[in-house]
Design a protein around this motif. Structure first.
Motif, PDB file in Angstrom:
ATOM      1  N   UNK A 554       0.911  -1.013  -0.139  1.00  0.00           N
ATOM      2  CA  UNK A 554       0.447   0.056   0.171  1.00  0.00           C
ATOM      3  C   UNK A 554       1.032   0.932   0.119  1.00  0.00           C
ATOM      4  N   UNK A 555       0.229   2.368  -0.462  1.00  0.00           N
ATOM      5  CA  UNK A 555       0.969   3.780  -0.290  1.00  0.00           C
ATOM      6  C   UNK A 555       1.442   3.978   0.860  1.00  0.00           C
ATOM      7  N   UNK A 556       0.925   3.796   1.925  1.00  0.00           N
ATOM      8  CA  UNK A 556       0.334   3.906   3.125  1.00  0.00           C
ATOM      9  C   UNK A 556       1.861   3.032   3.985  1.00  0.00           C
ATOM     10  N   UNK A 663      -4.028   8.390   5.292  1.00  0.00           N
ATOM     11  CA  UNK A 663      -4.548   6.898   3.920  1.00  0.00           C
ATOM     12  C   UNK A 663      -5.574   6.242   5.072  1.00  0.00           C
ATOM     13  N   UNK A 664      -5.504   4.914   4.408  1.00  0.00           N
ATOM     14  CA  UNK A 664      -5.980   3.923   4.906  1.00  0.00           C
ATOM     15  C   UNK A 664      -5.840   2.961   6.144  1.00  0.00           C
ATOM     16  N   UNK A 665      -6.060   2.653   7.499  1.00  0.00           N
ATOM     17  CA  UNK A 665      -5.477   1.868   8.474  1.00  0.00           C
ATOM     18  C   UNK A 665      -5.856   0.280   8.445  1.00  0.00           C
ATOM     19  N   UNK A 666      -5.170  -0.482   7.509  1.00  0.00           N
ATOM     20  CA  UNK A 666      -5.749  -1.613   7.073  1.00  0.00           C
ATOM     21  C   UNK A 666      -5.411  -1.940   8.814  1.00  0.00           C
ATOM     22  N   UNK A 667      -6.871  -2.269   9.117  1.00  0.00           N
ATOM     23  CA  UNK A 667      -6.637  -3.505  10.232  1.00  0.00           C
ATOM     24  C   UNK A 667      -8.244  -4.161  10.072  1.00  0.00           C
ATOM     25  N   UNK A 668      -8.445  -5.148  11.073  1.00  0.00           N
ATOM     26  CA  UNK A 668      -9.489  -6.173  11.255  1.00  0.00           C
ATOM     27  C   UNK A 668      -9.798  -6.241  12.524  1.00  0.00           C
ATOM     28  N   UNK A 669     -10.354  -5.132  12.967  1.00  0.00           N
ATOM     29  CA  UNK A 669     -10.930  -4.292  15.030  1.00  0.00           C
ATOM     30  C   UNK A 669     -12.073  -4.124  13.809  1.00  0.00           C
ATOM     31  N   UNK A 694      -1.669  -1.365  20.422  1.00  0.00           N
ATOM     32  CA  UNK A 694      -2.261  -1.457  19.192  1.00  0.00           C
ATOM     33  C   UNK A 694      -3.444  -1.930  18.747  1.00  0.00           C
ATOM     34  N   UNK A 695      -3.333  -1.486  17.538  1.00  0.00           N
ATOM     35  CA  UNK A 695      -4.845  -1.870  16.856  1.00  0.00           C
ATOM     36  C   UNK A 695      -4.348  -3.130  15.725  1.00  0.00           C
ATOM     37  N   UNK A 696      -5.567  -3.645  15.796  1.00  0.00           N
ATOM     38  CA  UNK A 696      -5.028  -5.127  15.204  1.00  0.00           C
ATOM     39  C   UNK A 696      -4.396  -5.037  13.559  1.00  0.00           C
ATOM     40  N   UNK A 697      -4.290  -4.274  13.392  1.00  0.00           N
ATOM     41  CA  UNK A 697      -3.423  -4.379  11.711  1.00  0.00           C
ATOM     42  C   UNK A 697      -3.375  -6.056  10.678  1.00  0.00           C
ATOM     43  N   UNK A 698      -3.999  -5.804   9.487  1.00  0.00           N
ATOM     44  CA  UNK A 698      -3.500  -6.154   8.666  1.00  0.00           C
ATOM     45  C   UNK A 698      -1.537  -6.602   8.583  1.00  0.00           C
ATOM     46  N   UNK A 699      -1.238  -7.332   7.594  1.00  0.00           N
ATOM     47  CA  UNK A 699       0.208  -7.490   7.819  1.00  0.00           C
ATOM     48  C   UNK A 699       0.037  -6.738   6.784  1.00  0.00           C
ATOM     49  N   UNK A 700       1.208  -6.030   6.704  1.00  0.00           N
ATOM     50  CA  UNK A 700       1.741  -4.943   5.259  1.00  0.00           C
ATOM     51  C   UNK A 700       0.666  -3.620   5.877  1.00  0.00           C
ATOM     52  N   UNK A 701       1.125  -3.804   6.985  1.00  0.00           N
ATOM     53  CA  UNK A 701       0.000  -2.034   7.444  1.00  0.00           C
ATOM     54  C   UNK A 701       0.991  -1.289   8.145  1.00  0.00           C
TER      55      UNK A 701
END
Ligand code: DGJ
Length: 709
Positions: A554-556, A663-669, A694-701
């Protein structure tokens, strides 16, 4: 902070480190390099540490000196190796020395009247507590002395059981390795003729429990851009040391009567506070070196480098359009990479001919530079002055200027050969072309590349040439800098093949790696970031699909990874989609907003309880502010990540902790941790002891966190 000299012991004192040096032998021995001992009597320390004689050993305790001497029986690798024709004087013994101790430094001079050699050593604690160690040998005889090695050894105590070292390759530099070592030796020998991707010249001894924020650490770095050898050894008698120096090829340095050879400086960094604090000592050392040689720009401008946007495809109108797109996202400097000169339409021709190609730039570079300037940016340019292609006007006119071993077919790399900079005519020619380029154009920045190693490289007299070529490279860079003091130079060697404190005292930054894949970059930057501060490391936002790994992120993630260094862009902004362009523009604006902190502060790295994430950032010197990044590299083994203990802040201060959205926070929460919804007020102690969820994040974010008090 003064050097205390008793009869034969010198104590170099700094508030964070003490170095106690016994100068009673011909060469200094370091009795203690570690925690500060101000107030202690140096002679008492020597008496406390004197080793007993044992069965099965020599009738003396051979000292482990900074230039270990075989002639005294020490089993460490001899620091001075060489001989005179016929093999004599191969193991000198320096037994008396003159000592000059001033402030935090000590210089010794000793002679071996039999071998007719003079040895000078220098140990110095800098303002920031770095130890600088070096030695010089002079031939006082009337025959030549063939020098095989002169290296510097720094001893560490037996508690230094762990060793951290680095390996690498093109596009994957500075990979960190840590091992416990209780016998034998670890060693590397770099014969690439440049600092190298493969053998970064840095190692760290540490206690087994040392982490980012605790434990004793002893770092050693060799400030040299050529061949080198590194050794870390545990001797059979239990003593430990690191030994660093230039690796000399056979016959490479022959000292004529009266001639001298000086080692590169070995930089030592001790701390009792863990790896992050040890890195600060290295960082301050190179920052000071750069300041002293005026290689520190006031503002490190966000740049766009054209390489991955256009490669060899140069067209003025296209480049102007690229410059427009760059200016539109906030770029401040436009760097024209390889392909603008001579017959350089691909990598098979043109190196050595540093004249603007009229084929691709019929009106020269002036219209492009004017356009770049009109968009509020300044202009930079790529060169590779040490190199030539066979297919070049230079080699056609002067084949004898090529560095190679006469009568042997040279080993080729990227279709190029080295120019013999020790040849005065070749040196003047190349200087003249570069000088004219900088005089004739409005150029603010030069990316100085070096895309092949020195293999089988002999100077004109047929002897090994890497040592002299390295010195000639420094000289060429130095004379150009002196003639063009406002021009900033970058060190590049196929990415991070030439990053060390010597070149970085001459250049404003290093190109960290040709790999812009942030998954790789996070680890590369963390590795080299141990001895180079972020602001000297080029960190660029690459294309959506990485050109060196084929992976996309991601660009983030790309932007957060590049924001902490000397930020740049290594892609064509016209090819970004709207979301990517918006995020890039925001990230550049954020970087500029926090640039003073990012480029002048203290790097902080954190130990996480989750190996699938990495966290680091920059804190101001007074600990009042910090900008941090938390990156989920791969999937976490846990649905909810462990808390992130943020060390290094002032425990007594209250900080406002805020998530900086990008941008977007890639997360699973389903929900975010509370502190991310509205800024939190808490103390530095709470952050270090309790930690932040920390939040629950996707990998590579990843995410950015700002702390201010
Ligand atoms: C290697 C560098 O690392 C790249 O960034 C680029 O400048 C190329 N050389 C150009 O040949």
């Amino acid at each position: 902070m003064t050097g205390e000299a008793s009869t034969r012991v010198v104590h170099l004192v700094h508030e964070t480190v003490s170095v106690v040096v016994d100068v009673s032998g011909g060469v200094p021995s370091i009795v203690h390099w570690g925690a500060p001992l101000s107030g202690s009597d140096a002679a008492t320390l020597t008496a406390m540490t004197a080793r007993p004689l044992t069965h099965g050993s020599l009738d003396l305790v051979p000292p482990l000196q900074i230039v270990p001497q075989h002639s005294l029986g020490v089993l460490a690798r001899p620091g001075l190796q060489g001989h005179r024709p016929g093999g004599r004087d191969w193991a000198p013994r320096f037994s008396e020395c003159d000592v000059r101790a001033t402030g935090r430094s000590v210089t010794t001079v000793s002679h071996d009247r039999i071998a007719k050699l003079r040895l000078e050593t220098h140990l110095e604690l800098t303002e920031s507590g770095a130890l600088r160690a070096s030695a010089t040998v002079t031939n006082e005889g009337d025959t030549r002395f063939l020098l095989d090695a002169l290296t510097v050894a720094l001893p560490v105590p037996s508690s230094a059981r762990d060793l951290t070292t680095y390996s690498g390759r093109w596009s994957r530099e500075s990979t960190t390795h840590r091992q416990t070592i209780d016998h034998g030796a670890w060693t590397t020998e770099n014969r690439t003729g440049r600092t190298s991707h493969e053998y970064p010249p840095t190692l760290w001894w540490s206690t087994v429990d040392a982490r980012e924020w605790g434990g004793e650490v002893w770092g050693c770095h060799l400030a040299w851009s050529g061949n080198h050898s590194l050794l870390a050894e545990v001797m059979p008698d239990g003593r430990r040391y690191a030994q660093l120096g230039e690796l000399l090829m056979p016959g490479e340095v022959c000292l004529d009567p009266g001639a001298s050879y000086a080692t590169p400086v070995v930089v030592g960094a001790y701390t009792s506070g863990g790896f992050t604090l040890a890195s600060w000592v290295m960082h301050e050392h190179v920052r000071t070196a750069a300041r002293d040689t005026a290689a520190s720009p006031r503002t490190r401008k966000v740049l766009l480098n054209t390489w991955e946007a256009t490669y060899f495809d140069h067209d003025t109108e296209q480049l102007k359009a690229l410059a427009d797109a760059a200016a539109d996202v906030g770029i401040e400097r436009f760097v024209l990479d390889d392909g603008w000169f001579g017959a350089r339409r691909n990598d098979r021709a043109g190196l050595g001919d540093w004249v603007v190609s009229r084929e691709v730039y019929p009106q020269g570079l002036a219209p492009l530079i004017a356009h770049v300037r009109s968009r509020g940016m300044d202009f930079g340019i790529w060169v590779e002055p040490e190199m030539v292609n066979r297919d070049s006007d230079l080699v056609r006119a002067h084949p004898e200027w090529v560095l190679h071993s006469p009568d042997y077919e040279p080993v080729m790399a990227r279709h190029q050969l080295l120019l013999d900079l020790t040849n005065e005519a070749a040196f003047s020619h190349i200087y003249g072309q570069l000088d004219a380029l900088l005089r004739d154009h409005d150029i603010a920045f030069v990316k100085w590349d070096m895309n092949r190693p020195l293999i089988h490289a002999s100077a004109a007299d047929g002897t090994a040439g890497a040592h002299r070529q390295t010195l000639a490279f420094y000289r060429l860079l130095d004379v150009l800098r002196a003639a063009h003091p406002r021009v900033e130079f970058e060190s590049c060697a196929s990415g991070g093949g030439r990053i060390d404190h010597s070149v970085l005292s001459r250049t404003v930054r290093a190109w960290t790696s040709d790999c812009n894949d942030p998954l790789e970059r996070q680890r590369i930057q963390r590795g080299v970031g141990m001895w180079v501060p972020n602001e000297m490391l080029g960190m660029h936002v690459g294309a959506r699909v990485s050109h060196t790994t084929g992976r996309s992120q991601s660009i983030e993630m790309r932007a957060i990874t590049a924001m902490f260094g000397w930020m740049g862009v290594e892609c064509d902004p016209r090819k970004l989609d709207d979301h990517e362009r918006t995020v890039l523009r925001t990230a550049i604006a954020l970087h500029k907003q926090h640039r003073e902190l990012l480029h002048g502060g203290l790097t902080v790295r954190f130990d996480l309880d989750d190996d699938t994430a990495l966290a680091h950032g920059v804190m101001s010197h007074d600990a009042s502010e910090a900008l941090l990044s938390y990156m989920q590299m791969t999937t976490s083994p846990w649905l909810v990540a462990p808390r992130w203990r943020i060390n290094g802040l002032d425990p007594e201060r209250t900080y406002t902790v805020a998530h900086l959205p990008l941008g977007r926070l890639g997360g699973i929460g389903h929900t975010l941790p509370d502190w991310m919804n509205s800024p939190l007020r808490c103390t530095g102690r709470e952050l270090a002891v309790v930690g932040l969820q920390p939040p629950s994040m996707w990998p590579e974010s990843g995410m950015l966190v700002h702390l201010a008090s």
